[in-house]
Write an enzyme that holds these catalytic residues in place. Structure first.
Site, short mmCIF file in Angstrom:
data_model
loop_
_atom_site.label_atom_id
_atom_site.label_comp_id
_atom_site.label_asym_id
_atom_site.label_seq_id
_atom_site.Cartn_x
_atom_site.Cartn_y
_atom_site.Cartn_z
N LYS A 265 0.85 -1.21 0.00
CA LYS A 265 0.00 0.00 0.00
C LYS A 265 0.88 1.24 0.00
O LYS A 265 1.68 1.45 0.91
CB LYS A 265 -0.91 0.00 1.24
CG LYS A 265 -1.69 1.31 1.45
CD LYS A 265 -2.62 1.25 2.66
CE LYS A 265 -3.25 2.62 2.95
NZ LYS A 265 -4.13 2.61 4.13
N ASP A 270 -2.50 10.14 3.76
CA ASP A 270 -3.91 9.75 3.89
C ASP A 270 -4.65 10.78 4.74
O ASP A 270 -4.67 10.70 5.96
CB ASP A 270 -4.01 8.35 4.54
CG ASP A 270 -5.46 7.89 4.65
OD1 ASP A 270 -6.35 8.55 4.07
OD2 ASP A 270 -5.70 6.86 5.32
N LYS A 277 -9.94 13.02 8.03
CA LYS A 277 -9.53 12.57 9.36
C LYS A 277 -9.46 13.76 10.32
O LYS A 277 -9.03 14.84 9.92
CB LYS A 277 -8.14 11.93 9.29
CG LYS A 277 -8.11 10.52 8.75
CD LYS A 277 -6.71 9.95 8.83
CE LYS A 277 -6.60 8.61 8.15
NZ LYS A 277 -7.31 7.53 8.85
N ASP A 288 1.60 6.31 5.54
CA ASP A 288 0.63 5.36 5.01
C ASP A 288 1.13 4.66 3.74
O ASP A 288 0.39 3.93 3.09
CB ASP A 288 -0.71 6.09 4.76
CG ASP A 288 -1.91 5.18 4.94
OD1 ASP A 288 -1.77 4.13 5.60
OD2 ASP A 288 -2.99 5.51 4.40
N ASP A 347 -12.06 7.15 3.47
CA ASP A 347 -10.89 6.88 4.32
C ASP A 347 -10.51 5.39 4.30
O ASP A 347 -9.44 5.03 4.76
CB ASP A 347 -11.17 7.35 5.75
CG ASP A 347 -9.90 7.49 6.56
OD1 ASP A 347 -8.81 7.46 5.97
OD2 ASP A 347 -10.01 7.65 7.80
N GLU A 349 -9.38 3.78 1.92
CA GLU A 349 -8.84 3.89 0.56
C GLU A 349 -7.78 2.84 0.26
O GLU A 349 -7.56 2.48 -0.89
CB GLU A 349 -8.24 5.30 0.35
CG GLU A 349 -6.80 5.51 0.87
CD GLU A 349 -6.63 5.30 2.37
OE1 GLU A 349 -7.64 5.43 3.10
OE2 GLU A 349 -5.51 4.99 2.81
N ARG A 351 -7.65 -0.39 0.88
CA ARG A 351 -8.19 -1.63 0.29
C ARG A 351 -8.59 -1.40 -1.17
O ARG A 351 -8.60 -2.34 -1.96
CB ARG A 351 -9.38 -2.12 1.15
CG ARG A 351 -10.54 -1.16 1.21
CD ARG A 351 -11.48 -1.48 2.37
NE ARG A 351 -10.93 -1.06 3.66
CZ ARG A 351 -11.56 -1.21 4.82
NH1 ARG A 351 -12.75 -1.78 4.86
NH2 ARG A 351 -11.00 -0.80 5.95
N1 BES Z 1 -4.37 4.55 6.87
C1 BES Z 1 -5.50 4.22 7.64
C2 BES Z 1 -5.21 3.19 8.73
C3 BES Z 1 -4.22 3.56 9.80
C4 BES Z 1 -4.65 4.05 11.02
C5 BES Z 1 -2.86 3.39 9.60
C6 BES Z 1 -3.72 4.36 12.00
C7 BES Z 1 -1.93 3.69 10.58
C8 BES Z 1 -2.37 4.18 11.79
C9 BES Z 1 -6.62 3.66 6.76
O1 BES Z 1 -6.64 4.13 5.46
C10 BES Z 1 -7.92 4.08 7.39
O2 BES Z 1 -8.12 5.24 7.54
N2 BES Z 1 -8.76 3.11 7.74
C11 BES Z 1 -10.00 3.39 8.36
C12 BES Z 1 -11.03 2.42 7.80
C13 BES Z 1 -12.43 2.72 8.19
C14 BES Z 1 -12.91 4.00 7.51
C15 BES Z 1 -13.32 1.56 7.80
C16 BES Z 1 -9.84 3.20 9.87
O3 BES Z 1 -9.10 2.32 10.28
O4 BES Z 1 -10.42 3.98 10.61
ZN ZN Z 2 -4.77 4.70 4.69
ZN ZN Z 3 -7.68 5.99 5.24
#
Ligand code: BES
Ligand code: ZN
Ligand code: ZN
Length: 499
Positions: A265, A270, A277, A288, A347, A349, A351
């Protein structure tokens, strides 16, 4: 860094600092060091041994041949139960070397000093291996944005040992150097801020830093559109820093059709996109792209070490921003695989871009796909910052992977691809949606189940490194900030199982 070996501390070693581990008795140590040094440390070792702190490192200056030589003494009150603590000692020593700007130093191997009689344990070089790995981790510094740089480098390390097995291991030390060059490269990329590391600059770095044995193909935003990588385009198009898609090819075993695919990834920042966020969650999002940096460094390491394996690496690079051309919650795109995806949260993104990259990987008919991604905050909640999440659609592969991870002292924990939750990804008007309808539950598993839809049942491992890739609190081995976690395990795993 160069490595030297010797059977005993000699007088020429007096020029540089000496590191001596002690356990119970210093008898073995005394046979490995000259009398004047042995006499000098006798009193100190006695007092050091009574210290409550098991791993305190004492620094003393000993007058040896008119030179005041720094001698570091590590006194262990009990025999360590596992080998990871040796990496921790190494990390501590690495930091000391860096602070004292020591260019060259020697140390007595644990194999000799800890196990007076047990030959079996002596033959196993795992203690020194881990100690040296720890030193490398401790030596790392990220100075790119400092006006005043230390630019410190340890030039040479001398291992004092009478163990033949260890001597043989150290003869092939070049490999360890290459491993850590690439771990450092990966850490540098993760630490680099997103204003300088964009999809375009990242792809240029990949091109410039790839050895000749690696073929590099970079798709720009036009190519991405033309090839139908619509999910990568959907996530990346909101930013002025347009997306890229990188494919690396290494043919280490040209006679064979067998190959593995690596996918990382690469979100250079992000922001969450339209689902922006909040403060407290956005600050570290330059990291990220840790999965991408891991897979690039690993591929480079495999190529430089000339492993006998064919590898294709797929790296989708995007910046996930808010803006007028960014995708919105509710948008539907046709993925490269043909499946339509409803984006209900911008967010989620990672996947999305991985779905297109995984589909590209399946076109190679790989014997194994491994992806690594800072994918879910839920993984950080579940496993914290010392353990990464791991999934596989083949139990036998999980087993061998976890074996490799244990042997490297990197902790991965397997989580289930629980099919009962797959229905939560059903969309009302598209083939699949990118978040669960049960919004708060099992976020890490849901993300893995989403990815599984795009691997066409090829043997596959998914690594969620959201917690371990970047450390806000100092880790006993990886230190602060970008860790380089996972490279050693994956390298070991591929070398053992696919070469
Ligand atoms: N990049 C984030 C995940 C992340 C969080 C990485 C903290 C490192 C530290 C990912 O893209 C994300 O934002 N995921 C969301 C998914 C949700 C919207 C289903 C999450 O984990 O909140
Ligand atoms: Zn991310
Ligand atoms: Zn994200």
């Amino acid at each position: 860094m160069k490595i030297k070996t010797g059977k005993m501390v000699s007088e020429t070693d007096y020029k540089n600092p000496i590191f001596i581990p002690l356990y119970k008795t210093s008898e073995t140590v005394e046979t490995m060091i000259p009398e004047d040094l042995a006499n000098a440390i006798k009193n100190v070792t006695h007092s050091a041994k009574t210290e409550k702190n098991d791993r305190e490192i004492k620094k003393i200056y000993v007058n040896l041949n008119g030179n005041y030589t720094p001698v570091y003494l590590l006194s262990l009150s009990k025999k360590p139960e596992n080998f990871t603590c040796f990496a921790e000692y190494g990390y501590t020593i690495g930091k000391i070397l860096k602070k004292d700007k020591i260019k060259s130093f020697s140390f007595l191997a644990f194999e000799d000093t800890l196990f007076d009689n047990s030959l079996e344990e002596k033959e196993n070089s795992v203690y020194t291996k881990n100690f040296i790995d720890g030193i490398y981790f401790g030596l790392y510094a990220y100075e790119k944005y400092l006006t005043k740089k230390q630019a410190y480098k340890l030039k040479e390390l001398k291992v004092i040992t009478q163990s033949e097995a260890l001597g043989n291991y150290l003869k092939n030390f070049e490999e360890t150097n290459t491993i850590f060059e690439n771990i450092y490269l990966s850490r540098d990329l993760i630490n680099e801020p997103a204003n300088d590391l964009t999809p375009a600059t990242f792809s240029k770095i990949i091109k410039n830093k790839s050895p000749e044995r690696l073929t590099v193909q970079v798709y720009n935003e036009k190519d991405i559109e033309e090839k139908g990588l619509n999910l990568i385009n959907a996530v990346g198009k909101g930013s002025a820093n347009k997306p890229r898609f990188v494919k690396l090819t290494y043919k280490g075993n040209p006679g064979s059709k067998k190959n593995i695919a690596l996918v990382g990834k690469g979100v250079t920042f992000d922001s969450g996109g339209t689902n922006l966020k909040p403060t407290g969650y956005i600050e570290t999002m330059k990291t990220d792209m840790s999965g991408a940096s891991l897979m690039f460094a690993l591929t480079r390491l495999i190529a430089e070490s000339k492993l006998k394996v064919n590898v294709n690496t797929f790296i989708p690079l995007v910046e996930n921003t808010i803006g007028t051309s960014a995708c919105r919650p509710g948008d539907i795109y046709k993925s490269a695989s043909g499946k339509t995806v409803e984006i209900l949260n911008t967010d989620a993104e990672g996947r999305l871009i991985l779905a297109d990259a995984l589909y590209m990987a399946t076109k190679e008919k790989p014997d194994l796909i491994v992806d690594a991604a800072t994918l879910t905050g839920a993984c950080v909640v579940a496993l914290g910052s010392h353990i990464a999440g791991m999934f596989s659609n083949r139990p036998s592969i999980s087993e061998t992977f976890l074996k490799a991870s244990n042997s490297m002292g990197e902790d991965f924990w397997e989580l289930p691809l629980y099919k009962g939750y797959a229905s939560n990804l059903k969309s009302k008007i598209a083939d699949i949606q990118n978040i669960s309808s049960q919004k708060r539950e099992a976020g890490t598993i849901i993300a893995a189940l989403f990815l599984e839809e795009f691997v066409a049942n090829y043997p596959w491992i998914h690594l969620d490194i959201a917690g371990v890739a970047f450390l806000e609190e100092e880790h006993k081995i990886y230190g602060n900030a970008a860790s380089g976690f996972g490279i050693r395990t994956l390298y070991e795993f591929i070398k053992k199982e696919y070469c």
